[in-house]
Design an enzyme around this catalytic site. Structure first.
Site, PDB file in Angstrom:
ATOM      1  N   VAL B  77       0.862  -1.172   0.000  1.00 52.32           N
ATOM      2  CA  VAL B  77       0.000   0.000   0.000  1.00 52.32           C
ATOM      3  C   VAL B  77       0.900   1.223   0.000  1.00 52.32           C
ATOM      4  O   VAL B  77       1.812   1.330   0.834  1.00 52.32           O
ATOM      5  CB  VAL B  77      -0.891   0.008   1.265  1.00 52.32           C
ATOM      6  CG1 VAL B  77      -1.821   1.210   1.259  1.00 52.32           C
ATOM      7  CG2 VAL B  77      -1.680  -1.298   1.374  1.00 52.32           C
ATOM      8  N   CYS B  78       0.680   2.137  -0.923  1.00 51.42           N
ATOM      9  CA  CYS B  78       1.533   3.336  -1.005  1.00 51.42           C
ATOM     10  C   CYS B  78       1.428   4.120   0.297  1.00 51.42           C
ATOM     11  O   CYS B  78       0.335   4.533   0.704  1.00 51.42           O
ATOM     12  CB  CYS B  78       1.115   4.220  -2.172  1.00 51.42           C
ATOM     13  SG  CYS B  78       2.044   5.773  -2.188  1.00 51.42           S
ATOM     14  N   ILE B  79       2.557   4.332   0.928  1.00 51.35           N
ATOM     15  CA  ILE B  79       2.545   4.936   2.261  1.00 51.35           C
ATOM     16  C   ILE B  79       2.065   6.392   2.238  1.00 51.35           C
ATOM     17  O   ILE B  79       1.256   6.792   3.080  1.00 51.35           O
ATOM     18  CB  ILE B  79       3.927   4.774   2.949  1.00 51.35           C
ATOM     19  CG1 ILE B  79       3.864   5.249   4.401  1.00 51.35           C
ATOM     20  CG2 ILE B  79       5.032   5.500   2.196  1.00 51.35           C
ATOM     21  CD1 ILE B  79       5.025   4.758   5.250  1.00 51.35           C
ATOM     22  N   ALA B  82      -1.643   6.449   1.517  1.00 53.13           N
ATOM     23  CA  ALA B  82      -2.400   5.885   2.634  1.00 53.13           C
ATOM     24  C   ALA B  82      -2.486   6.874   3.803  1.00 53.13           C
ATOM     25  O   ALA B  82      -3.565   7.095   4.360  1.00 53.13           O
ATOM     26  CB  ALA B  82      -1.753   4.581   3.093  1.00 53.13           C
TER      27      ALA B  82
END
Lengths: 119, 130, 95
Positions: B77-79, B82
């Site tokens: 998940v793209c930090i 997110a």
């Protein structure tokens, strides 16, 4: 020889985070030494309209991100000419950092890339 | 073949998350390898553990998690995306002093580089957007 | 180097896809893109001279639609979607 990547960005600049997050992807791709092309089509061409002042929206100006692309090795931004015409945009209204793709050029341009990531 | 999937949609924004899930299942049935699923943009909402739809509706984040666990898929998940949207791990909740964390088990918060790396390493890259 | 183009809406995604096609490419209409069967059947019949066009079965059925008998459009399930990605060298998504 690394695979070439084309990032297509088709959304208007301040619609959610679409344009900003597409640009982020292009910058990161370039820092990974992936030969990266950024192609603006459809409403995406509005992203390089000159004179954007999104301060009242509390948003970052995308223009400065576009101007920093060169530092990351993305020397030009490709723009679909037909998308400009459909929107009555003159080339002079755009930030002077793009290469125009006219007519069938878009199709052959995409064919030259190994992978395509759309936004 | 090795496939990388980029998922940009949430269950509530369009159909692309469901299409991506169905496509991922079909890939596995065909014997392909899903080398990474990268959740970006609104797609990060697929990784929240706090969805609780009515009984007679499907819970897409739960279905994603089950597929990811069953097949040991690398789910990233793209930090930045997110954190911007309120999907946080225990570590990030501590770091930013947030009141709760909600990242499902089996997902990793990481940078966009994971998407680009998968894009060029995979035999096929398929993007699912709304 | 053939490309599979997926189109998930009529309007901008379909229009942009049309100008990105090379002969021998494949087009898969899915999600709201399947409405092109009704809204853009003229466009599709032109398109079929150069590329093969498919629709995703689940999306056609969900919307109460039917394939056009007069057009040579293939109906595929998710497994068929996978096969199209195998048969082409890359995938471009229009949404």
């Amino acid at each position: 020889m690394s695979q070439t990547l084309c990032i297509i960005s088709t959304q208007a600049p301040y619609r959610g985070q679409f344009a900003k997050e597409a640009l982020d992807a292009a910058l990161v791709s370039a820092t990974y030494d992936i030969p990266t092309s950024l192609l603006l089509m459809g409403d995406g061409v509005y992203q390089i309209l000159d004179g954007q002042s999104p301060e009242q929206l509390g948003r970052k100006n995308l223009s400065s991100m576009f101007q920093s692309l060169e530092l990351y090795g993305i020397e030009t931004v490709y723009v679909d000419g037909e998308s400009l015409e459909e929107r009555n945009l003159d080339p002079e209204q755009l930030l002077p950092l793009y290469t125009l793709l006219e007519g069938d050029a878009v199709a052959s341009f995409l064919a030259q890339h190994d992978k395509v990531l759309s936004f | 073949m090795k496939y990388a999937l980029a998922v940009y949609g949430a269950a509530s924004t369009g159909q692309s998350s469901l299409t991506a899930l169905s496509f991922a299942r079909a890939l596995l049935v065909s014997g392909h390898e899903v080398m990474r699923v990268f959740f970006y943009q609104e797609g990060v909402h697929n990784a929240t553990s706090l969805t609780s739809p009515p009984q007679d509706e499907q819970n897409l984040p739960e279905q994603w998690q089950r597929l990811i666990a069953e097949h040991d898929i690398d789910a990233v998940v793209c930090i930045a995306a997110a954190l911007r949207r309120g999907v946080v791990s225990v570590d990030e909740a501590e770091r930013y002093e947030l009141s709760a964390s909600n990242l499902r088990e089996g997902y990793e918060l990481s940078g966009l580089g994971q998407l680009l790396e998968a894009a060029v390493e995979a035999d096929r890259l398929v993007t699912f957007g709304d | 180097m053939a490309t599979l183009h997926t189109v998930n809406k009529t309007g901008q995604p379909l229009e942009l896809c049309l100008r990105a096609l090379n002969a021998g490419d494949n087009v898969l209409l899915l999600e709201e893109g399947v409405y092109a069967l009704y809204e853009a059947s003229d466009v599709l019949s032109d398109l079929l001279k150069h590329v093969a066009v498919y629709v995703l079965e689940a999306d056609v059925l969900a919307r109460g639609m039917t394939n056009r008998d007069n057009l040579d459009i293939g109906m595929v399930d998710y497994q068929g979607f996978v096969e199209l990605t195998e048969a082409n060298d890359k995938v471009v998504s229009w949404f």
